[in-house]
Design a protein around this motif. Sequence first.
Motif, PDB file in Angstrom:
ATOM      1  N   LEU A  14      34.737  60.116  39.428  1.00 32.45           N
ATOM      2  CA  LEU A  14      35.551  61.129  38.744  1.00 32.45           C
ATOM      3  C   LEU A  14      35.725  60.725  37.275  1.00 32.45           C
ATOM      4  N   PRO A  15      34.959  61.322  36.374  1.00 28.38           N
ATOM      5  CA  PRO A  15      35.128  60.989  34.959  1.00 28.38           C
ATOM      6  C   PRO A  15      36.423  61.625  34.432  1.00 28.38           C
ATOM      7  N   VAL A  16      37.318  60.773  33.949  1.00 27.92           N
ATOM      8  CA  VAL A  16      38.603  61.278  33.421  1.00 27.92           C
ATOM      9  C   VAL A  16      38.929  60.628  32.069  1.00 27.92           C
ATOM     10  N   ALA A  17      37.894  60.149  31.376  1.00 29.29           N
ATOM     11  CA  ALA A  17      38.130  59.374  30.149  1.00 29.29           C
ATOM     12  C   ALA A  17      38.096  60.217  28.873  1.00 29.29           C
ATOM     13  N   GLY A  18      37.732  61.487  28.989  1.00 24.30           N
ATOM     14  CA  GLY A  18      37.500  62.315  27.790  1.00 24.30           C
ATOM     15  C   GLY A  18      38.723  62.436  26.887  1.00 24.30           C
ATOM     16  N   LEU A  19      38.475  62.821  25.645  1.00 24.70           N
ATOM     17  CA  LEU A  19      39.540  62.893  24.634  1.00 24.70           C
ATOM     18  C   LEU A  19      40.444  64.112  24.796  1.00 24.70           C
ATOM     19  N   GLY A  20      39.919  65.162  25.380  1.00 25.72           N
ATOM     20  CA  GLY A  20      40.725  66.378  25.537  1.00 25.72           C
ATOM     21  C   GLY A  20      41.104  67.004  24.207  1.00 25.72           C
ATOM     22  N   THR A  21      40.183  67.005  23.267  1.00 30.91           N
ATOM     23  CA  THR A  21      40.522  67.499  21.914  1.00 30.91           C
ATOM     24  C   THR A  21      40.959  68.967  21.920  1.00 30.91           C
ATOM     25  N   ARG A  22      40.423  69.746  22.849  1.00 33.91           N
ATOM     26  CA  ARG A  22      40.792  71.172  22.864  1.00 33.91           C
ATOM     27  C   ARG A  22      42.259  71.373  23.250  1.00 33.91           C
ATOM     28  N   LEU A  23      42.865  70.346  23.836  1.00 30.90           N
ATOM     29  CA  LEU A  23      44.267  70.492  24.258  1.00 30.90           C
ATOM     30  C   LEU A  23      45.238  69.677  23.409  1.00 30.90           C
ATOM     31  N   LYS A  32      44.939  65.325  30.290  1.00 30.81           N
ATOM     32  CA  LYS A  32      44.810  66.704  30.809  1.00 30.81           C
ATOM     33  C   LYS A  32      44.647  66.717  32.321  1.00 30.81           C
ATOM     34  N   GLU A  33      44.044  65.663  32.876  1.00 29.61           N
ATOM     35  CA  GLU A  33      43.841  65.602  34.330  1.00 29.61           C
ATOM     36  C   GLU A  33      45.161  65.486  35.090  1.00 29.61           C
ATOM     37  N   MET A  34      46.246  65.147  34.354  1.00 27.61           N
ATOM     38  CA  MET A  34      47.578  65.050  34.964  1.00 27.61           C
ATOM     39  C   MET A  34      48.402  66.316  34.760  1.00 27.61           C
ATOM     40  N   GLY A  65      45.103  54.694  27.480  1.00 28.91           N
ATOM     41  CA  GLY A  65      45.804  55.947  27.196  1.00 28.91           C
ATOM     42  C   GLY A  65      45.798  56.890  28.393  1.00 28.91           C
ATOM     43  N   LYS A  66      44.978  56.573  29.419  1.00 32.69           N
ATOM     44  CA  LYS A  66      44.935  57.474  30.572  1.00 32.69           C
ATOM     45  C   LYS A  66      45.225  56.724  31.881  1.00 32.69           C
ATOM     46  N   ILE A  67      45.875  55.565  31.734  1.00 31.32           N
ATOM     47  CA  ILE A  67      46.150  54.727  32.902  1.00 31.32           C
ATOM     48  C   ILE A  67      47.204  55.370  33.805  1.00 31.32           C
ATOM     49  N   PHE A  89      36.476  51.187  33.055  1.00 30.53           N
ATOM     50  CA  PHE A  89      36.747  51.692  31.704  1.00 30.53           C
ATOM     51  C   PHE A  89      35.470  52.213  31.046  1.00 30.53           C
ATOM     52  N   GLN A  90      35.601  53.330  30.375  1.00 27.53           N
ATOM     53  CA  GLN A  90      34.552  53.789  29.451  1.00 27.53           C
ATOM     54  C   GLN A  90      35.074  53.442  28.055  1.00 27.53           C
ATOM     55  N   HIS A  91      34.530  52.393  27.456  1.00 33.32           N
ATOM     56  CA  HIS A  91      35.093  51.916  26.187  1.00 33.32           C
ATOM     57  C   HIS A  91      34.681  52.780  25.011  1.00 33.32           C
ATOM     58  N   HIS A  98      27.310  59.323  29.858  1.00 33.52           N
ATOM     59  CA  HIS A  98      27.693  57.928  29.606  1.00 33.52           C
ATOM     60  C   HIS A  98      28.840  57.516  30.532  1.00 33.52           C
ATOM     61  N   ALA A  99      29.763  58.433  30.781  1.00 31.50           N
ATOM     62  CA  ALA A  99      30.865  58.148  31.712  1.00 31.50           C
ATOM     63  C   ALA A  99      30.306  57.859  33.107  1.00 31.50           C
ATOM     64  N   VAL A 100      29.362  58.673  33.552  1.00 22.93           N
ATOM     65  CA  VAL A 100      28.780  58.488  34.891  1.00 22.93           C
ATOM     66  C   VAL A 100      28.015  57.171  34.953  1.00 22.93           C
ATOM     67  N   ALA A 115      32.639  64.576  40.363  1.00 24.27           N
ATOM     68  CA  ALA A 115      33.607  65.685  40.277  1.00 24.27           C
ATOM     69  C   ALA A 115      34.346  65.558  38.951  1.00 24.27           C
ATOM     70  N   LEU A 116      34.224  66.540  38.092  1.00 28.95           N
ATOM     71  CA  LEU A 116      34.884  66.468  36.783  1.00 28.95           C
ATOM     72  C   LEU A 116      36.394  66.551  36.961  1.00 28.95           C
ATOM     73  N   GLY A 117      37.075  65.660  36.232  1.00 29.72           N
ATOM     74  CA  GLY A 117      38.523  65.548  36.403  1.00 29.72           C
ATOM     75  C   GLY A 117      39.317  66.675  35.790  1.00 29.72           C
ATOM     76  N   ASP A 118      38.647  67.562  35.062  1.00 27.92           N
ATOM     77  CA  ASP A 118      39.393  68.673  34.456  1.00 27.92           C
ATOM     78  C   ASP A 118      38.989  70.015  35.054  1.00 27.92           C
ATOM     79  N   ALA A 119      38.445  69.994  36.268  1.00 30.55           N
ATOM     80  CA  ALA A 119      38.029  71.247  36.911  1.00 30.55           C
ATOM     81  C   ALA A 119      38.562  71.298  38.340  1.00 30.55           C
ATOM     82  N   ILE A 243      40.565  73.204  33.215  1.00 31.11           N
ATOM     83  CA  ILE A 243      41.873  73.101  32.567  1.00 31.11           C
ATOM     84  C   ILE A 243      41.780  72.481  31.170  1.00 31.11           C
ATOM     85  N   GLY A 244      40.555  72.394  30.647  1.00 29.88           N
ATOM     86  CA  GLY A 244      40.341  71.735  29.359  1.00 29.88           C
ATOM     87  C   GLY A 244      40.684  72.559  28.141  1.00 29.88           C
ATOM     88  N   SER A 245      40.919  73.860  28.318  1.00 25.74           N
ATOM     89  CA  SER A 245      41.385  74.666  27.178  1.00 25.74           C
ATOM     90  C   SER A 245      42.732  75.271  27.571  1.00 25.74           C
TER      91      SER A 245
END
Length: 263
Positions: A14-23, A32-34, A65-67, A89-91, A98-100, A115-119, A243-245
């Motif tokens: 479950l990749p959940v490391a993204g920046l979520g810039t749209r939100l 955003k996954e929370m 930041g997403k712990i 961690f995805q540094h 790259h996350a996968v 499974a994408l963490g924002d869907a 849920i990314g936007s």
Amino acid sequence: MPPVSQITINTAVLPVAGLGTRLLPLSAAVPKEMLPVGRLPAIHRIVEELLAWNIDRQLLVVRKGKISIADYLEESPEFKGRGRFAYVFQHDLRGLGHAVLQAEGWVGDGPFLVALGDAVMNSHALLGRMLAAFREETVSAVVAFEEVSRDNVFRYGIADPRGNGDVFELAGVVEKPSPESAPSNLAISARYLLTPAIFEELSAASPGHGGEIQLTDAIHRLIQKGRRALGVRLLPDERRYDIGSFESFRKAFDDFAEREGQS
Ligand code: UTP
């Protein structure tokens, strides 16, 4: 190797490391996954979707930041004795592919789900059909697809399908094509069943669209090398909530809140 029909698929990434810039700035305060989708955080619904099919070995690709996502999963009484969670961690945030790739050492030799963490899905049935398609055929990838309008194909990975059944062969996939060049209006829908063969393609990948390592490109290369991949369509009553936007997050919250009522 056991017959495909007997392969157990109990592993997910479950990749959940993204920046979520749209939100932003919301996503700077809360991953955003929370975010709440009705009465539950999005990640809770995704974990339940996987557990419904006995996919209980779950690796979350996180970052600083997403712990709080890990804290939530570890503390939730609902998951005690059910989910076996691990974290990596995805540094450098170099995209979904790259996350996968961060999961390579953990996945093992068998097939696994991404499974994408924002869907969030409104039904668990899609995953069941993907697992069935995987077990019936000898394939390297099974990817979920939903129809989108032609105007929106530039936002998604898009299928080059053979045939128009609910399960179809993939001749290729292309990341964020223009409406003119898109081979179809079938967009990748946040769930992928993959085999470890994908890691070789991800390791060799150079950055694609947006300078990111694209999972779509790696799947396309597998197909070009002669591996088989299938697409599974969402049925008309099935819906993927991204849920990314802000707009789609709001729609997800409203629909689930409405469905779950006042109780
Ligand atoms: P998105 O591309 O939708 O997420 O990735 P993002 O990058 O966080 O969003 P924006 O575009 O900046 O608003 C889909 C999923 O993949 C994860 C995200 O956390 C999300 O759950 N992801 C994405 C990673 O884990 N690592 C990445 O480098 C990129």
